[in-house]
Design an enzyme around this catalytic site. Sequence first.
Site, short mmCIF file in Angstrom:
data_model
loop_
_atom_site.label_atom_id
_atom_site.label_comp_id
_atom_site.label_asym_id
_atom_site.label_seq_id
_atom_site.Cartn_x
_atom_site.Cartn_y
_atom_site.Cartn_z
N ASP A 165 -3.61 -18.01 1.66
CA ASP A 165 -4.74 -18.68 0.99
C ASP A 165 -5.36 -19.74 1.90
OD1 ASP A 165 -2.21 -19.72 0.61
OD2 ASP A 165 -2.61 -20.57 -1.36
N ASP A 177 -5.72 -6.57 5.69
CA ASP A 177 -6.88 -5.83 5.21
C ASP A 177 -7.98 -6.81 4.78
OD1 ASP A 177 -8.50 -3.85 4.29
OD2 ASP A 177 -7.23 -3.22 2.63
N TYR A 195 0.81 -1.22 0.00
CA TYR A 195 0.00 0.00 0.00
C TYR A 195 0.85 1.27 0.00
CZ TYR A 195 -4.12 -2.89 0.99
OH TYR A 195 -5.13 -3.82 0.92
N ASP A 229 -11.64 -8.33 7.16
CA ASP A 229 -13.04 -8.20 6.71
C ASP A 229 -13.72 -9.57 6.68
OD1 ASP A 229 -12.71 -5.48 6.38
OD2 ASP A 229 -13.73 -5.44 4.44
#
Length: 356
Positions: free
Chosen positions: A222, A246, A140, A250
């Site tokens: 994964d 990130d 990022y 969620d």
Amino acid sequence: MTNEILILPGDGIGPEIMNEAIKIIDVCKKKGLEVILRYAKIGGDAIDTFGVPLPNETINMAKNARAILLGAVGGAKWDCLDIYNRPEKGLLKLRKSLNLFCNIRPIFLYKQLSEASSLKIEVISGLNIIIVRELIGGIYFGQPRGFNNYSGIRCGYNTCIYDETQIRNIGRVAFEIAINRKKRLCSIDKANVLETSMLWREVMCSLAYEYKDVELSHMYIDNAAMQLVREPKQFDVIVTDNMFGDIISDEAAMLTGSIGMLPSASLNNEGKGIFEPCHGSAPDIAGKNIANPLAMILSLAMMLRYSLFNTKLAERIENAVSNVLDWNLRTYDIAGDFKTRIISTKELGNMILEAF
Ligand code: NAD
């Protein structure tokens, strides 16, 4: 140390849910909490007034404050702006300028909300995980980044980069949290493919020698994404990089029924931080008085615990949330079965005050 708290309501549902948190701060002040509230703009709200997502005035006020309480930023209205001037850039820049390298996200399932999750009750009941995410490094922020044009074919590129100091800093926080819980830490990476992850794993292993009581394990991202929905209770504390954190936080949010329940803290070395819900500005429900204010209210509890060291008031807020859920009062996102009554953002905030 200053006792100023900077309030950044932001965009979308940000101002609505922030109002409910401020009502609680006002009551805390009557009970002896000595803080002064200051207000500033960030995100789209700042763009509309000052033309930039993070005005200098906001940065200076944030630097002077003891802690920052933030609603959320972003919305379709500003999506047409170039990527460097969008609301989200303001938040990224603020995190970077305060050196908030550590993001803590408790993934906690209130037992009253077991039915709000899309997973089976036996898979999620008693769930209590902490995700520690590195916040100001990795892809990022890595340079170079941008767009290019090779013989008429456009490409976009980013750089994922971590140095060992950055990894050691976040690793240390995670080990410290783990040692005070079940002494289990899972580091999530992609060390079978990415050099940054190979270094990440090496540094985590070297830290494990200093924290011999903590059992360190590793998992590829994964597989971790799969394990989180298959058997989430195998995790206690998770540490991971900026982008992986990130995404999986969620995913983990949905284990608890709604992203509207999850608070977060982003901290620097001195315990200063931004406290904000994990969710975004939810433009689809903004202005309707239906947003769940609990992630915002629980972020206030995190601020009291981590930056103001007032565990007593933090616990009172957390208990008030639990009591209101016991009374079967919910916003629509956590509605559950027929026994619950759906109420508005403001009504839920008032109920928390009553239970406080
Ligand atoms: P979002 O988290 O805003 O919304 C995702 C879904 O969850 C929506 O259906 C929304 O209605 C629902 N939701 C979110 N918070 C809720 C709450 N408190 N109560 C009830 N329902 C809730 O994510 P998105 O739609 O991907 O992004 C919307 C905007 O927010 C974008 O501009 C994005 O860039 C921004 N964003 C900001 C932050 C931040 O400020 N930290 C984080 C993520 C996204």
